[in-house]
Design a protein around this motif. Sequence first.
Motif, PDB file in Angstrom:
ATOM      1  N   LEU A 112     -18.944   9.699  54.457  1.00 39.06           N
ATOM      2  CA  LEU A 112     -19.934   8.950  53.679  1.00 39.06           C
ATOM      3  C   LEU A 112     -21.236   8.825  54.461  1.00 39.06           C
ATOM      4  O   LEU A 112     -22.318   8.960  53.911  1.00 39.06           O
ATOM      5  CB  LEU A 112     -19.421   7.538  53.401  1.00 39.06           C
ATOM      6  CG  LEU A 112     -18.626   7.265  52.131  1.00 39.06           C
ATOM      7  CD1 LEU A 112     -18.450   5.777  51.969  1.00 39.06           C
ATOM      8  CD2 LEU A 112     -19.344   7.837  50.924  1.00 39.06           C
ATOM      9  N   ARG A 113     -21.083   8.549  55.731  1.00 44.76           N
ATOM     10  CA  ARG A 113     -22.261   8.335  56.565  1.00 44.76           C
ATOM     11  C   ARG A 113     -23.153   9.577  56.601  1.00 44.76           C
ATOM     12  O   ARG A 113     -24.370   9.472  56.558  1.00 44.76           O
ATOM     13  CB  ARG A 113     -21.844   7.929  57.980  1.00 44.76           C
ATOM     14  CG  ARG A 113     -22.804   6.913  58.609  1.00 44.76           C
ATOM     15  CD  ARG A 113     -22.348   6.468  59.998  1.00 44.76           C
ATOM     16  NE  ARG A 113     -20.902   6.331  60.106  1.00 44.76           N
ATOM     17  CZ  ARG A 113     -20.215   5.268  59.701  1.00 44.76           C
ATOM     18  NH1 ARG A 113     -20.842   4.250  59.154  1.00 44.76           N
ATOM     19  NH2 ARG A 113     -18.911   5.228  59.835  1.00 44.76           N
ATOM     20  N   ASP A 114     -22.534  10.734  56.704  1.00 40.95           N
ATOM     21  CA  ASP A 114     -23.309  11.974  56.717  1.00 40.95           C
ATOM     22  C   ASP A 114     -24.134  12.095  55.450  1.00 40.95           C
ATOM     23  O   ASP A 114     -25.318  12.426  55.487  1.00 40.95           O
ATOM     24  CB  ASP A 114     -22.366  13.183  56.823  1.00 40.95           C
ATOM     25  CG  ASP A 114     -21.561  13.160  58.109  1.00 40.95           C
ATOM     26  OD1 ASP A 114     -22.088  12.638  59.112  1.00 40.95           O
ATOM     27  OD2 ASP A 114     -20.423  13.636  58.091  1.00 40.95           O
ATOM     28  N   VAL A 115     -23.503  11.826  54.348  1.00 37.47           N
ATOM     29  CA  VAL A 115     -24.201  11.911  53.067  1.00 37.47           C
ATOM     30  C   VAL A 115     -25.343  10.901  53.033  1.00 37.47           C
ATOM     31  O   VAL A 115     -26.459  11.216  52.627  1.00 37.47           O
ATOM     32  CB  VAL A 115     -23.231  11.643  51.896  1.00 37.47           C
ATOM     33  CG1 VAL A 115     -23.982  11.699  50.572  1.00 37.47           C
ATOM     34  CG2 VAL A 115     -22.098  12.643  51.911  1.00 37.47           C
ATOM     35  N   ALA A 116     -25.037   9.699  53.500  1.00 41.74           N
ATOM     36  CA  ALA A 116     -26.021   8.626  53.490  1.00 41.74           C
ATOM     37  C   ALA A 116     -27.266   9.046  54.268  1.00 41.74           C
ATOM     38  O   ALA A 116     -28.399   8.860  53.817  1.00 41.74           O
ATOM     39  CB  ALA A 116     -25.422   7.361  54.094  1.00 41.74           C
ATOM     40  N   GLU A 117     -27.026   9.602  55.416  1.00 44.56           N
ATOM     41  CA  GLU A 117     -28.121  10.026  56.267  1.00 44.56           C
ATOM     42  C   GLU A 117     -29.017  11.040  55.554  1.00 44.56           C
ATOM     43  O   GLU A 117     -30.229  10.895  55.514  1.00 44.56           O
ATOM     44  CB  GLU A 117     -27.549  10.660  57.531  1.00 44.56           C
ATOM     45  CG  GLU A 117     -28.382  10.436  58.761  1.00 44.56           C
ATOM     46  CD  GLU A 117     -27.539  10.629  60.011  1.00 44.56           C
ATOM     47  OE1 GLU A 117     -27.815  11.580  60.766  1.00 44.56           O
ATOM     48  OE2 GLU A 117     -26.575   9.848  60.190  1.00 44.56           O
ATOM     49  N   LEU A 118     -28.364  12.041  54.997  1.00 44.44           N
ATOM     50  CA  LEU A 118     -29.119  13.081  54.310  1.00 44.44           C
ATOM     51  C   LEU A 118     -29.907  12.532  53.125  1.00 44.44           C
ATOM     52  O   LEU A 118     -31.052  12.916  52.887  1.00 44.44           O
ATOM     53  CB  LEU A 118     -28.165  14.192  53.829  1.00 44.44           C
ATOM     54  CG  LEU A 118     -28.834  15.340  53.078  1.00 44.44           C
ATOM     55  CD1 LEU A 118     -29.820  16.070  53.979  1.00 44.44           C
ATOM     56  CD2 LEU A 118     -27.794  16.306  52.535  1.00 44.44           C
ATOM     57  N   ALA A 119     -29.281  11.614  52.410  1.00 45.81           N
ATOM     58  CA  ALA A 119     -29.932  11.082  51.215  1.00 45.81           C
ATOM     59  C   ALA A 119     -30.924   9.975  51.555  1.00 45.81           C
ATOM     60  O   ALA A 119     -31.691   9.527  50.706  1.00 45.81           O
ATOM     61  CB  ALA A 119     -28.877  10.571  50.243  1.00 45.81           C
ATOM     62  N   GLY A 120     -30.857   9.512  52.789  1.00 50.08           N
ATOM     63  CA  GLY A 120     -31.768   8.449  53.200  1.00 50.08           C
ATOM     64  C   GLY A 120     -31.435   7.098  52.593  1.00 50.08           C
ATOM     65  O   GLY A 120     -32.317   6.314  52.272  1.00 50.08           O
TER      66      GLY A 120
END
Lengths: 344, 344
Positions: free
Chosen positions: B7-15
Amino acid sequence: MRREVTLRDVAELAGVSSRTVSNVVNGYANVTEHTRERVQRAVEQLGYRPNVLARNLAQGRSGQIAVVVPYLDTPYFSELLQSVIRAARKSGYNVLIDQTDGDPEHERAFIAHGSRRLLFDGIIFSPLGLDQQALADRDPNLPLVILGERSSDGSFDHVGIDDVAASRQATEHLLDLGRQRVAAIGDQPYATGEAAQRRTQGFREAHAARGLTPREDLIISTPRFNRPDGARAMAHLLDLPEPPDAVFCYSDLVALGAIRTIVSRGLRVPEDVAVIGYDDIEDGRFSNPTITTISPDKEMIATTAVERLLLRITSATPPEGLEVRAPHKLIIRESTAGPGHRSC
Amino acid sequence: MRREVTLRDVAELAGVSSRTVSNVVNGYANVTEHTRERVQRAVEQLGYRPNVLARNLAQGRSGQIAVVVPYLDTPYFSELLQSVIRAARKSGYNVLIDQTDGDPEHERAFIAHGSRRLLFDGIIFSPLGLDQQALADRDPNLPLVILGERSSDGSFDHVGIDDVAASRQATEHLLDLGRQRVAAIGDQPYATGEAAQRRTQGFREAHAARGLTPREDLIISTPRFNRPDGARAMAHLLDLPEPPDAVFCYSDLVALGAIRTIVSRGLRVPEDVAVIGYDDIEDGRFSNPTITTISPDKEMIATTAVERLLLRITSATPPEGLEVRAPHKLIIRESTAGPGHRSC
DNA sequence: CTACGCTTTTGCAGCGCTGCAAAGCAAAGC
DNA sequence: GCTTTGCTTTGCAGCGCTGCAAAAGCGTAG
């Protein structure tokens, strides 16, 4: 619903760290007898049971393998599953069962691993028909063993019997009886029917080996390998101007359906039509007549599949994709040998 | 094996925050269209798939139900399972299958929930024989639905047909044919044989209703309800000085075994011996002869069981233990009505 | 221009366990 | 007596996610 007992609770009662309790519970070495006993007592006193979910999360594995079959109520699959479950349990794995209902879309979804990461550590897959594309799209990190259908491309293991040889053997048996018009029920002349096509190939090879050519109108396609399909196909065959005097059915279920049709028309098996099946399910050992069949070594297929899958799951570098040939044998019973024949 | 996308990876990419990603993934309300889209794109770009294990741990539930049956390769169970799996899947639950091999110890271990906390949220249990003690020892917090065997004590649900009535009906059908010596195969006169005993009770009631008393030597016990047991019991019956002219078999498998014995002795079904089964498995619709049987509404049993179990799992206060009577019907086929009889 | 209520987003803690590496400790060696 | 060795035990971080409650944003009312 009161809170469940955790490692920490046990630790507190036993006066040790939770990590030590974990060590005891998991039987790790290097715990003094004294400590082990104290912890053990606390565990029992509180009725502690480990939370498998938490353990799995921490370990990054689920301890489950998925077995995907087309239909659960097909005896061949349920007999196979029975052995798979036993083998998996022996290694501490649980088995999650999924049926695809023969839906190619569903099969594809499974092999792509879908949205169910970490729900299982690997898959044993017995596809009905799986095209090359679906295999290519699959999650390459998910350990996979395929049963029956198609040979390995090197990235997974395949376990099955030699369908071509077995089918040739079955057909030869019918020809050996002196039958003139041998039919085949179960061909599937389309992309996802590889397994069926291998049987047809064996059927043709057996004829060719004696300089014969099978009549094309005696090779009947069926969508599935079940009783109704067998019954229907047989009815069609019997309606031909020159009906067959022997039939190679691509599954015992098909054979059971076919026999049902033959008998209900007042004809006799094997006198009028000899029938041979495939799979050696229990039904065929108690039917009237009992069914001559190709018997794959299901126990070996199941245990090998589990073994290979667990190897894939636990090994750091994925092992070479293996092609495992399980043995099979021809079992002669009444449907070709006549009444009173004792099966071996 | 590279690290999986979180989830965190996605969060980072999506800002955005990881919590927001979670909201999107789970379809929670109150997410702007704009955010949702951004997150969605990031999810796809990274190929994110939620880690079911972590979700379950956080939620304190596993999303799995266990189905425990004695034997997976018994058609009645595999047909039932098929429906159970479908019903469970429809509600987003996975099905974990366990077979007890009819071992009472094994059955007891399962119902006690053993060491497998949180591996499943509830159990659908089809016991072979379960004594009162085992039920009393069970984990009271584990939602439970029992199939077939025994009636509810209020702390769980029970789904099954009315065995006594169905058995009476089956026996009456045989008596209606004018048969004089009706036998029964499948009694289990011991603590764990409740289901069998209810069938014997119906068998006796049918006789009693006409002022008859069944011959005790025609009531045969069998350890299991399978083909070999049926075949063996029938052989014993035919060896009697006054063999029966009709048999009520406590399962279709028993009937198949019995018929096999009858036919292999050169006798005819139903002319010499009429046979009726129980369960309405597919085998009996294609056997020679086809089998008259008691047909329980399996689909309803399965869906009701799942429905009740999920209700138990999700409701805060455990619901009243329910006793569900599924309907059944008598299906007349050749094994009592003679050749050519079309089943309804 | 501030206050208020609503929707949207966030941060943090924690589910219960295990991996890792460090700490403690007793026996053995110098 | 002090260091070394090897076995036991511990503390901490973190697996990847969600519940909770607080924070931020935002439009509207006072």
